[in-house]
Design a protein around this motif. Structure first.
Motif, short mmCIF file in Angstrom:
data_model
loop_
_atom_site.label_atom_id
_atom_site.label_comp_id
_atom_site.label_asym_id
_atom_site.label_seq_id
_atom_site.Cartn_x
_atom_site.Cartn_y
_atom_site.Cartn_z
N ILE A 260 1.04 6.64 -3.14
CA ILE A 260 0.51 7.82 -3.81
C ILE A 260 -0.88 7.48 -4.35
CG2 ILE A 260 1.59 7.21 -6.02
CD1 ILE A 260 2.09 10.22 -6.46
N ASN A 261 -1.82 8.40 -4.18
CA ASN A 261 -3.20 8.16 -4.62
C ASN A 261 -3.69 6.80 -4.13
OD1 ASN A 261 -3.30 10.63 -6.21
ND2 ASN A 261 -2.05 9.58 -7.74
N ILE A 262 -3.61 6.59 -2.83
CA ILE A 262 -3.84 5.26 -2.23
C ILE A 262 -5.29 4.80 -2.32
CG2 ILE A 262 -3.82 4.02 -0.04
CD1 ILE A 262 -1.27 5.46 0.65
N GLU A 263 -5.44 3.49 -2.59
CA GLU A 263 -6.74 2.84 -2.56
C GLU A 263 -6.56 1.40 -2.11
OE1 GLU A 263 -7.87 3.27 -6.68
OE2 GLU A 263 -7.29 1.18 -7.12
N LYS A 264 -7.65 0.75 -1.74
CA LYS A 264 -7.58 -0.64 -1.28
C LYS A 264 -8.44 -1.52 -2.17
CE LYS A 264 -9.94 -2.06 2.31
NZ LYS A 264 -10.61 -3.29 1.77
N ASP B 278 -10.85 -7.14 -1.97
CA ASP B 278 -10.56 -8.41 -1.30
C ASP B 278 -9.36 -8.32 -0.37
OD1 ASP B 278 -8.65 -8.12 -3.24
OD2 ASP B 278 -8.82 -10.16 -4.03
N ALA B 279 -8.84 -7.11 -0.16
CA ALA B 279 -7.68 -6.95 0.73
C ALA B 279 -8.11 -6.43 2.09
CB ALA B 279 -6.68 -5.98 0.09
N GLU B 280 -7.29 -6.72 3.09
CA GLU B 280 -7.57 -6.25 4.45
C GLU B 280 -6.37 -5.44 4.93
OE1 GLU B 280 -8.48 -9.42 7.07
OE2 GLU B 280 -10.07 -10.27 5.81
N PHE B 281 -6.65 -4.34 5.62
CA PHE B 281 -5.57 -3.57 6.20
C PHE B 281 -4.81 -4.47 7.19
CE2 PHE B 281 -8.52 -0.13 5.03
CZ PHE B 281 -7.66 0.67 4.30
N GLY B 282 -3.51 -4.41 7.15
CA GLY B 282 -2.70 -5.25 8.03
C GLY B 282 -2.38 -6.60 7.43
N THR C 67 -0.41 -6.03 0.65
CA THR C 67 0.84 -5.61 0.02
C THR C 67 0.53 -4.42 -0.88
OG1 THR C 67 1.76 -7.85 0.02
CG2 THR C 67 2.67 -6.31 -1.58
N PRO C 68 1.32 -3.34 -0.80
CA PRO C 68 1.08 -2.19 -1.67
C PRO C 68 1.77 -2.36 -3.03
CG PRO C 68 2.81 -1.67 -0.12
CD PRO C 68 2.36 -3.07 0.21
N VAL C 69 1.05 -2.09 -4.09
CA VAL C 69 1.65 -2.06 -5.43
C VAL C 69 1.23 -0.77 -6.11
CG1 VAL C 69 1.84 -4.56 -5.75
CG2 VAL C 69 -0.28 -3.41 -6.39
N THR C 70 2.16 -0.10 -6.74
CA THR C 70 1.86 1.16 -7.42
C THR C 70 1.70 0.89 -8.91
OG1 THR C 70 3.00 2.48 -5.76
CG2 THR C 70 2.65 3.50 -7.90
N ARG D 51 -2.18 0.69 -4.77
CA ARG D 51 -3.33 -0.15 -4.37
C ARG D 51 -2.87 -1.20 -3.37
NH1 ARG D 51 -6.50 -2.66 -9.28
NH2 ARG D 51 -7.22 -0.50 -9.37
N LEU D 52 -3.62 -1.32 -2.28
CA LEU D 52 -3.35 -2.37 -1.30
C LEU D 52 -4.06 -3.63 -1.75
CD1 LEU D 52 -3.85 -0.38 2.03
CD2 LEU D 52 -1.79 -0.66 0.65
#
Length: 349
Positions: free
Chosen positions: A197-201, A204-208, A211-214, A233-234
């Motif tokens: 929900i309300n996603i952001e990255k 220092d993280a890379e897609f793939g 880890t997602p934390v809410t 946040r990823l």
């Protein structure tokens, strides 16, 4: 709790795709219990310490229910409202998420319902595998493209508040919805809370490789109504989700988005560890305390909301330098384990 790996989706709405166990991002990931009514002694103590909890019954003709709506900054956020009693509470909450409907007079300044005007909930059935099948009227398809993902988040997070629901399947006029019509978000698999929900990255993280934390940060409207906003946040891939949650709360919100931090950046964590079945303990240094030797009530609530959201733990014990004798700025006693509040962001009109 096992982390899930996330990557970009080609969908215009910006949906993120889960790679683990072959799930789509709309996911079938199991969530921890949400909004469970207080039943144990410790949970009753939580009711007295939580600023986010209100009495369940507003009056004899209404009860406290949670709906997900859009705030003035565009975030999807939960609000706890006094809604009419009904046989189908889940269906009622969706009916009160329709723009221009009866919820309009209940929303604080700056908030707006996300379901398109005129939308009717034709039916809502919950199957034995905890799947909520929602059949909307054709008006559901008349939405702004920019709100497509917000609508999906609001519906999914709203229905998965109920212990009987883990997944959500959408229909329109009796036919399964295979994709959203405006942004083409795929709906080939049921929606789940794991979609975020309300996603952001994080930078220092890379897609793939993330880890997602809410996380629950603070916001307030133009009438000084203060409320929590969940942000998924990823972050860099980790197996220690609990530590990542607290670290990210200390790091704070994206400054460009207008949310307020709940923990000071100087906050230090001495340990985070499970101490009993269903209980996790967080031991902070005395930097958690202000000059009055009290801990911020907003910070403590955010820690409890965020940890219970992301882990299987139902209660959180807060310590400072190993001691449990903690008083919050709203003069509540946090010496005992605290459960997730039954209702988040209660409104008072």
């Amino acid at each position: 709790m096992k982390h899930q790996h996330w990557i970009r989706s080609a969908a215009i709405a910006g949906v993120i795709v889960l790679l683990t166990t072959g799930c789509s991002v709309l996911g079938t990931g199991k969530k921890s219990d949400i909004d469970a009514p207080p039943t144990t002694g410790a949970e009753v103590d939580a009711k007295t310490t939580s600023a986010a909890v209100t009495i369940d019954m507003i009056d004899e003709n209404s009860s406290q229910m949670t709906v997900y709506v859009k705030d003035a900054k565009g975030f999807v956020a939960p609000l706890s409202l006094g809604l009419p009693k009904s046989v189908s509470v889940a269906k009622t909450t969706l009916e009160y998420m329709v723009d221009g409907g009866p919820v309009a007079s209940l929303l604080p300044s700056g908030f707006q319902a996300l379901l398109p005007k005129g939308t009717k909930i034709v039916s809502l059935n919950i199957t034995s595998d905890k799947r909520a099948i929602v059949d909307f009227s054709k008006e559901f398809l008349n939405y702004d493209k920019q709100d497509e993902r917000k609508i999906l988040e609001a519906i999914t997070w709203n229905l998965t508040n109920f212990a009987s629901v883990e997944k959500v399947q959408l229909r329109v006029e009796g036919k399964d919805l295979k994709e959203m019509p405006q942004g083409k978000t795929p709906l080939d698999m049921p929606l789940a809370r794991s979609m975020g929900i309300n996603i952001e990255k994080a930078e220092d993280a890379e897609f793939g490789q993330s880890t997602p934390v809410t996380l629950y940060f603070l916001n307030q409207n133009d009438q000084n109504y203060k409320y929590y906003v969940p942000v998924t946040r990823l972050v860099k891939r980790t197996d220690d989700v609990a530590k990542a949650v607290v670290d990210q709360l200390i790091k704070g919100p994206d400054q460009k988005k207008g949310l307020a931090a709940v923990l000071n950046t100087t906050t230090e964590v001495k340990s985070i560890k499970p101490t009993a079945e269903g209980l996790i303990t967080v031991d902070f240094s005395n930097k958690l305390l202000g000059a009055d030797q009290k801990a911020s009530a907003d910070a403590l609530q955010s820690v409890i909301l965020s940890l219970t959201e992301n882990t299987g733990y139902k209660q959180v014990q807060i310590k400072v330098d190993g001691a449990v004798k903690i008083t919050s700025t709203d003069n509540q006693n946090y010496s005992k384990p605290v459960a997730r509040p039954a209702h988040i962001n209660p409104t008072k009109l």
